[in-house]
Design a protein around this motif. Structure first.
Motif, mmCIF file in Angstrom:
data_model
loop_
_atom_site.group_PDB
_atom_site.id
_atom_site.type_symbol
_atom_site.label_atom_id
_atom_site.label_comp_id
_atom_site.label_asym_id
_atom_site.label_seq_id
_atom_site.Cartn_x
_atom_site.Cartn_y
_atom_site.Cartn_z
ATOM 1 N N LEU A 1 2.406 1.762 -3.526
ATOM 2 C CA LEU A 1 1.446 2.262 -4.512
ATOM 3 C C LEU A 1 1.055 3.706 -4.230
ATOM 4 O O LEU A 1 0.928 4.526 -5.152
ATOM 5 N N THR A 2 0.865 4.034 -2.956
ATOM 6 C CA THR A 2 0.470 5.391 -2.595
ATOM 7 C C THR A 2 1.565 6.390 -2.929
ATOM 8 O O THR A 2 1.297 7.474 -3.473
ATOM 9 N N SER B 1 -6.242 9.087 -8.657
ATOM 10 C CA SER B 1 -6.864 9.149 -7.332
ATOM 11 C C SER B 1 -7.901 8.050 -7.155
ATOM 12 O O SER B 1 -8.013 7.447 -6.082
ATOM 13 N N TYR C 1 0.834 -1.205 0.000
ATOM 14 C CA TYR C 1 0.000 0.000 0.000
ATOM 15 C C TYR C 1 0.873 1.262 0.000
ATOM 16 O O TYR C 1 0.601 2.221 -0.747
ATOM 17 N N LEU D 1 -6.224 4.869 -6.279
ATOM 18 C CA LEU D 1 -5.804 4.846 -4.883
ATOM 19 C C LEU D 1 -6.989 4.621 -3.947
ATOM 20 O O LEU D 1 -6.857 3.943 -2.928
ATOM 21 N N GLY E 1 1.657 6.876 -6.630
ATOM 22 C CA GLY E 1 0.469 7.599 -7.075
ATOM 23 C C GLY E 1 0.567 9.087 -6.780
ATOM 24 O O GLY E 1 0.242 9.928 -7.634
ATOM 25 N N LEU E 2 1.015 9.454 -5.579
ATOM 26 C CA LEU E 2 1.138 10.865 -5.219
ATOM 27 C C LEU E 2 2.170 11.576 -6.092
ATOM 28 O O LEU E 2 1.951 12.711 -6.543
ATOM 29 N N GLY F 1 -4.916 0.114 2.212
ATOM 30 C CA GLY F 1 -4.742 -0.993 1.280
ATOM 31 C C GLY F 1 -5.566 -2.211 1.633
ATOM 32 O O GLY F 1 -5.220 -3.340 1.271
#
Length: 393
Positions: free
Chosen positions: A236-237, A284, A233, A287, A240-241, A294
């Protein structure tokens, strides 16, 4: 387009989108499953009749309130021909939703106390020390797109700056559509969006670094698989950010180009703003789909019930995590504001997982955070006083 029609469309769009968001707010897909309305409950009580009843009541009252506020805002906005009415109505709707949320929070807290929900369960906490000794690595490669866009924007600005006119135009939204505000061309105004890119990039990098060190809210019943899921998690976060930051920097690059070229094309403006924003929204959504912490990530090996993850977020899962029979400790005493504010002087963590919504929140009881915040506020206040004094002299 008729200004009254534009006002109606803008106000209705704002309120309907906000109403839909607030309506979905209590969903366990958007909040930790065992913390309905910010109240910690044993996992087997997360879908108890009391919880379902509060969700139904919240939505049953919010829906007519949304309709009433929207209709009133449209009527008043049409009479006054102002999009500001939509903002006021949105604030009213948020206040109503907050009051309903607080009512549900208190009702569940009373139900938990009356029913002694924690009387016959074993509470516990779990910590993965490897998150400190072998933390998830910062994905520096994912900062390259943002940095490249910033450099391209700065270089392009340096090239065109000597030829810029004395006045430039910045696009702004108004009740009649997009208007352009004339500003004097200086180094600071010409490169204002470049500075915004730098600030945005630095903020996101700092946020990602803090998130990777934030306290993990692991599942005490299955600690091994929970730790593996948490690592995935975080990975991936973080990516993504950083990806969202690159997209927003790309939008600022386009806006800088329009400002420097004095382009006032509505089609180009829509393209420059719309495409990066839609892409950022898509990221977003991804996510959000993986759930708070997650929780909806499926790990390799079927149900994701066990395994290990490397410091880069990749993993190998063998499905051998046996349940401990424990439930997360009831820590409601450290949460205020219906589960939105965390204050615990004994917790060394600065960032902790949110109870309401997704992501993290700060520990307002952490002395280090309070000292840094006070220093930042003091510097900001001092800079404001100096600027005002210099400007008036």
């Amino acid at each position: 387009m008729n200004t009254v029609l534009v006002t109606l469309l803008v106000n209705s769009g704002i309120l309907l989108a906000l109403g839909a968001t607030l309506y979905a707010a209590p969903s366990p897909k958007l909040n930790p499953h065992s913390v309905p309305f910010g109240v910690r409950v044993p996992p087997d009580k997360a879908d108890a009749p009391e919880v379902s009843e509060q969700r139904r009541r919240y939505r049953a009252l919010l829906l007519p309130a949304t309709l009433i506020v929207t209709v009133a805002a449209l009527v008043i906005g049409a009479v006054l021909d102002s999009v500001a009415v939509g903002g006021v109505a949105a604030l009213v709707l948020c206040v109503i939703a907050a009051a309903l949320w607080l009512s549900a929070h208190r009702a569940l807290a009373r139900a938990k106390e009356r029913g002694n929900w924690y009387e016959h369960v074993r509470q516990g906490v779990v910590m993965d020390t490897s998150l400190r000794t072998d933390p998830v690595r910062f994905p520096w490669a994912w900062t390259i797109p943002s940095l490249v866009v910033v450099v391209v924007t700065a270089v392009a600005g340096a090239i065109v700056y000597p030829q810029l006119p004395e006045m430039m135009a910045l696009p702004e939204r108004s009740s009649s559509g997009t208007v352009y505000r004339e500003i004097t061309t200086t180094f600071w105004t010409a490169f204002s969006l470049v500075f915004a890119q730098i600030l945005l990039t630095a903020t996101v990098i700092g946020t990602v670094a803090a998130v990777l060190r934030a306290r993990a809210d692991l599942d005490v019943s299955r600690p091994r698989s929970s730790a593996a899921r948490h690592r995935r998690y975080l990975s991936l976060t973080a990516r993504g950010l950083l990806g969202i930051a690159a997209l927003l920097n790309l939008m600022l690059l386009g806006l800088s180009g329009m400002m420097w070229s004095d382009s006032r094309s509505g089609a180009v403006l829509s393209l420059v703003i719309g495409v990066p924003l839609l892409a950022a929204v898509a990221v977003s959504v991804v996510l959000v789909r993986i759930g708070p912490g997650g929780s909806r990530l499926v790990l390799e090996g079927g149900d994701g019930s066990g395994g290990s993850v490397g410091s880069d977020g990749s993993g190998d899962f063998d499905g051998s995590d046996e349940g401990t029979g424990l439930v997360p400790r009831d820590d409601d005493r450290h949460w205020y504001g219906a589960g939105t504010v965390y204050v615990n002087a004994d917790d060394p963590a600065i960032l902790v997982p949110r109870r309401v919504g997704m992501g993290w929140t700060v520990n307002l009881g952490n002395l280090r955070f309070l000292i840094v915040s006070a220093a930042v506020l003091a510097i900001a206040a001092g800079a404001t006083v100096v600027s005002v004094t210099v400007g008036s002299s």
